[in-house]
Motif scaffolding. Structure first.
Motif, PDB file in Angstrom:
ATOM      1  N   ASP A  88      -0.297  -2.839  -6.409  1.00 18.49           N
ATOM      2  CA  ASP A  88      -0.120  -2.573  -4.982  1.00 18.49           C
ATOM      3  C   ASP A  88       1.111  -3.289  -4.437  1.00 18.49           C
ATOM      4  O   ASP A  88       1.878  -2.722  -3.651  1.00 18.49           O
ATOM      5  N   LEU A  92       4.389  -1.654  -2.902  1.00 17.05           N
ATOM      6  CA  LEU A  92       4.756  -2.038  -1.542  1.00 17.05           C
ATOM      7  C   LEU A  92       6.193  -2.544  -1.490  1.00 17.05           C
ATOM      8  O   LEU A  92       6.950  -2.205  -0.569  1.00 17.05           O
ATOM      9  N   THR A 110       0.357   6.537   3.150  1.00 20.46           N
ATOM     10  CA  THR A 110      -0.004   5.679   2.028  1.00 20.46           C
ATOM     11  C   THR A 110       0.656   4.318   2.179  1.00 20.46           C
ATOM     12  O   THR A 110       0.041   3.287   1.928  1.00 20.46           O
ATOM     13  N   ARG A 114      -1.363   0.834   2.543  1.00 18.40           N
ATOM     14  CA  ARG A 114      -1.104  -0.276   1.616  1.00 18.40           C
ATOM     15  C   ARG A 114      -0.786  -1.550   2.396  1.00 18.40           C
ATOM     16  O   ARG A 114      -1.260  -2.634   2.056  1.00 18.40           O
ATOM     17  N   ARG A 117      -4.060  -2.866   3.819  1.00 17.85           N
ATOM     18  CA  ARG A 117      -4.873  -3.473   2.769  1.00 17.85           C
ATOM     19  C   ARG A 117      -4.357  -4.863   2.417  1.00 17.85           C
ATOM     20  O   ARG A 117      -5.129  -5.809   2.259  1.00 17.85           O
TER      21      ARG A 117
END
Length: 154
Positions: A88, A92, A110, A114, A117
């Motif tokens: 991730d 990112l 998305t 991300r 999150r």
């Protein structure tokens, strides 16, 4: 490791010491399309699907090995090759570098998810504490409705 995660999104990943502040950046070839040219070509009405294969420029991700983010990411990747947070974080970093370099994001939703999150991880918020992902979406929808009502009153 990063090239494996990014796959065809980048042509190659290289470690250079010319970057000073940021953890990474994206560059194109000398005669490749710039971010602005790529954006112009994507906006063309008559472009065909065959054009998309050579339309996007080949990007190289340059990594700053001295940056604290990259050092910590390397340590985590070496400790656990299957760490989902590493994947991730790499994605990112790529999407952030894409954005800051002037390229358009393939899927902004998305990217936003991300970031949210990662913010939850950084703030140590569990999904159960906030009511899960749906609670976040309902809050965003409520805020949007409130905002539109405020605009109508002005």
């Amino acid at each position: 490791m990063m090239k494996d995660i990014l796959g065809d999104r980048v042509e190659k990943v290289v470690v250079l010491d010319r970057i000073v502040d940021s953890p990474c950046c994206l560059v194109t070839r000398e005669y490749g399309w710039s971010a602005n040219m790529e954006r112009i070509m994507k906006a063309q009405a008559l472009r065909g699907s065959s054009m998309s294969s050579y339309m996007s420029s080949k990007k190289t991700m340059e990594i700053n090995p001295e940056n604290g983010i990259m050092e910590e990411l390397r340590k985590r990747a070496e400790a656990d090759k299957n760490d989902k947070s590493v994947k991730d974080l790499v994605l990112l970093l790529y999407e952030t570098a894409l954005w800051t370099s002037g390229f358009s994001l393939d899927d902004p939703n998305t990217f936003g998810s991300r970031i949210h999150r990662m913010l939850k991880l950084g703030l140590s918020i569990d999904k159960e504490e906030t009511g899960g992902e749906n609670a976040d979406m309902s809050t965003l929808k409520d805020d949007a409705v409130e905002e539109s009502k405020m605009e109508e009153e002005d």
